[in-house]
Design an enzyme around this catalytic site. Structure first.
Site, PDB file in Angstrom:
ATOM      1  N   ARG A 170       0.735  -1.299  -0.030  1.00 30.03           N
ATOM      2  CA  ARG A 170       0.024  -0.121  -0.034  1.00 30.03           C
ATOM      3  C   ARG A 170       0.761   1.149  -0.121  1.00 30.03           C
ATOM      4  O   ARG A 170       0.536   2.179   0.719  1.00 30.03           O
ATOM      5  CB  ARG A 170      -0.954  -0.011   1.142  1.00 30.03           C
ATOM      6  CG  ARG A 170      -2.158  -1.187   1.150  1.00 30.03           C
ATOM      7  CD  ARG A 170      -2.870  -1.068   0.054  1.00 30.03           C
ATOM      8  NE  ARG A 170      -3.873  -2.099  -0.147  1.00 30.03           N
ATOM      9  CZ  ARG A 170      -3.601  -3.320  -0.527  1.00 30.03           C
ATOM     10  NH1 ARG A 170      -2.507  -3.659  -1.224  1.00 30.03           N
ATOM     11  NH2 ARG A 170      -4.277  -4.355  -0.456  1.00 30.03           N
ATOM     12  N   SER A 253     -11.623  -0.072   2.444  1.00 30.88           N
ATOM     13  CA  SER A 253     -10.796  -0.371   3.582  1.00 30.88           C
ATOM     14  C   SER A 253     -10.219   0.668   4.362  1.00 30.88           C
ATOM     15  O   SER A 253      -9.345   1.257   3.643  1.00 30.88           O
ATOM     16  CB  SER A 253      -9.610  -1.505   3.308  1.00 30.88           C
ATOM     17  OG  SER A 253     -10.379  -2.820   3.017  1.00 30.88           O
ATOM     18  N   GLU A 355      -5.547   4.019   5.781  1.00 29.36           N
ATOM     19  CA  GLU A 355      -5.131   3.734   4.259  1.00 29.36           C
ATOM     20  C   GLU A 355      -5.666   5.111   3.663  1.00 29.36           C
ATOM     21  O   GLU A 355      -4.805   5.297   2.731  1.00 29.36           O
ATOM     22  CB  GLU A 355      -5.869   2.420   3.663  1.00 29.36           C
ATOM     23  CG  GLU A 355      -5.304   2.255   2.282  1.00 29.36           C
ATOM     24  CD  GLU A 355      -5.760   0.987   2.048  1.00 29.36           C
ATOM     25  OE1 GLU A 355      -6.188   0.885   0.616  1.00 29.36           O
ATOM     26  OE2 GLU A 355      -5.971  -0.019   2.724  1.00 29.36           O
TER      27      GLU A 355
END
Length: 369
Positions: A170, A253, A355
């Site tokens: 990520r 998410s 995130e």
């Protein structure tokens, strides 16, 4: 290019949150995007002339209720080109503003495989390399050969290879440069992928997807079937955009799955996954990934957990998504996120990392219990 004007940023985010900005410009072509970039250079040694925000699909943004006091560029550039590179491979280049899921569907229609497990993800093509978007066992960093960017410091177009992009879980060199500067240094213009000419998918790597397909991990199946199952799985978790479903009023998410160096700190029943290099696929020894959703649930936060009716809550379908139930503010989402982070820290000693990209706000702004 649309004339810059004041506008509420909530209309550009999947959270449907975010206050006003005084100058919002929509760039529909490559030239319009480059004109905006040229008008808003970045000087790392001094103060930026004008605060700048670039928005693609808005699926990974949490913007403050006060909005953004600067120039905003909404990237809507389009265009896809393909080049056959070998007898089995095709190189596909997409402009940054292309809708991601529509692009994935287009590659499958062309008889190309590789991106099928990334179906149903909201947002634009240009956003995917920044955080190395991944799902169901595939990350874009495995398939990207290069990214064309405009360097706002040098004032020129550059082509960054997969090695230069330094993909990680990520993250990427693009994201790290943005965090260091506090604003994007590299504006993505286009992304190039190397895909296989095949109706068969990449080997299925994710247990839940394999189960839904009724195959063993490592099996290749028709790519169209993988796409169909991935979208069904995402929809069951409220991860496919639907104006009528408040579980999809989110940034997907909200927390990344934690990577720990000492797996012994995890409860015996906690999920454990290997950490692999996104380019070579080799396992990285000494690191273990666990499930953020499992930690949240076992810290006492159930699906639908909320700090106030009609405001922000965990999704009723999946605890990893924080959602706007229709009347939430950004502050409500941050309060909920802070509460979850504190609860997981107390229960397991692990700090969850958000995130989404926060604009004008921080998770530290939240009211923790």
């Amino acid at each position: 290019m649309t004339e810059a004007h004041r506008q509420e940023l909530s209309s550009f985010t999947t959270f449907r949150l975010g206050g006003p900005a005084p100058q919002v410009t929509v760039a529909n072509t490559r030239d319009e995007l480059l004109d905006f970039c040229a008008a808003h250079p970045l000087e790392l040694s001094g103060q930026e002339r004008t605060r700048v925000l670039f928005i693609g699909g808005g699926s990974n943004l949490l913007i403050a209720d006060a909005g953004f006091d600067g120039a905003v560029c909404v990237v809507r550039t389009t265009g896809v080109e393909t080049t056959q590179t070998t007898t089995t491979d095709t190189r596909v280049t997409a402009e940054a503003g292309e809708d991601w899921d529509a692009f994935v569907a287009h590659t499958l229609d062309l008889g190309l495989s590789g991106l099928e497990a990334l179906s149903g993800i909201p947002g634009s093509v240009g956003a995917t390399p920044i955080q190395n978007v991944g799902a169901y066992g595939t990350e874009v960093g495995e398939l990207i050969s290069s990214v064309e960017v405009f360097d706002r410091v040098a004032g020129q177009i550059r082509h960054l290879t997969a090695v230069e992009l330094e993909f990680g879980y990520r993250t990427s060199a693009l994201k790290r440069a943005q965090l260091a500067a506090g604003t994007p240094q590299f504006v993505v213009l286009s992304v190039t992928f190397d895909l296989q000419r095949s109706d068969e998918s990449l080997p299925v790597r994710y247990a839940q997807l394999a189960s839904s397909l009724d195959v063993e991990i490592g099996t290749r199946v028709p790519a169209a079937r993988v796409r169909e199952n991935v979208i069904a799985l995402r929809r069951s978790k409220g991860m496919v955009l639907d104006p009528a479903d408040h579980d999809s009023w989110s940034a997907g998410s909200f927390f990344t799955n934690p990577i720990v160096e000492n797996a012994e700190i995890l409860p015996a029943e906690a999920p454990r996954y290997p950490v692999t290099d996104p380019l070579s696929g080799a396992k990285i020894e000494g690191k273990t990934k666990t499930s953020a959703a499992w930690l949240i649930e076992h810290a006492g936060f159930s699906k639908g957990f909320s700090l106030g009716e009609g405001l922000a809550s965990l999704s009723t379908k999946h605890t990893l998504a924080l959602t706007n139930r229709g009347h939430a503010s950004t502050a409500d989402v941050i309060d909920l996120a802070s509460t979850v982070v504190a609860g997981v820290e107390d229960a397991f000693g692990i700090t969850l990392e958000p995130e989404p990209t926060f604009i004008g706000c921080s998770i530290d702004d939240g009211k923790r219990p």
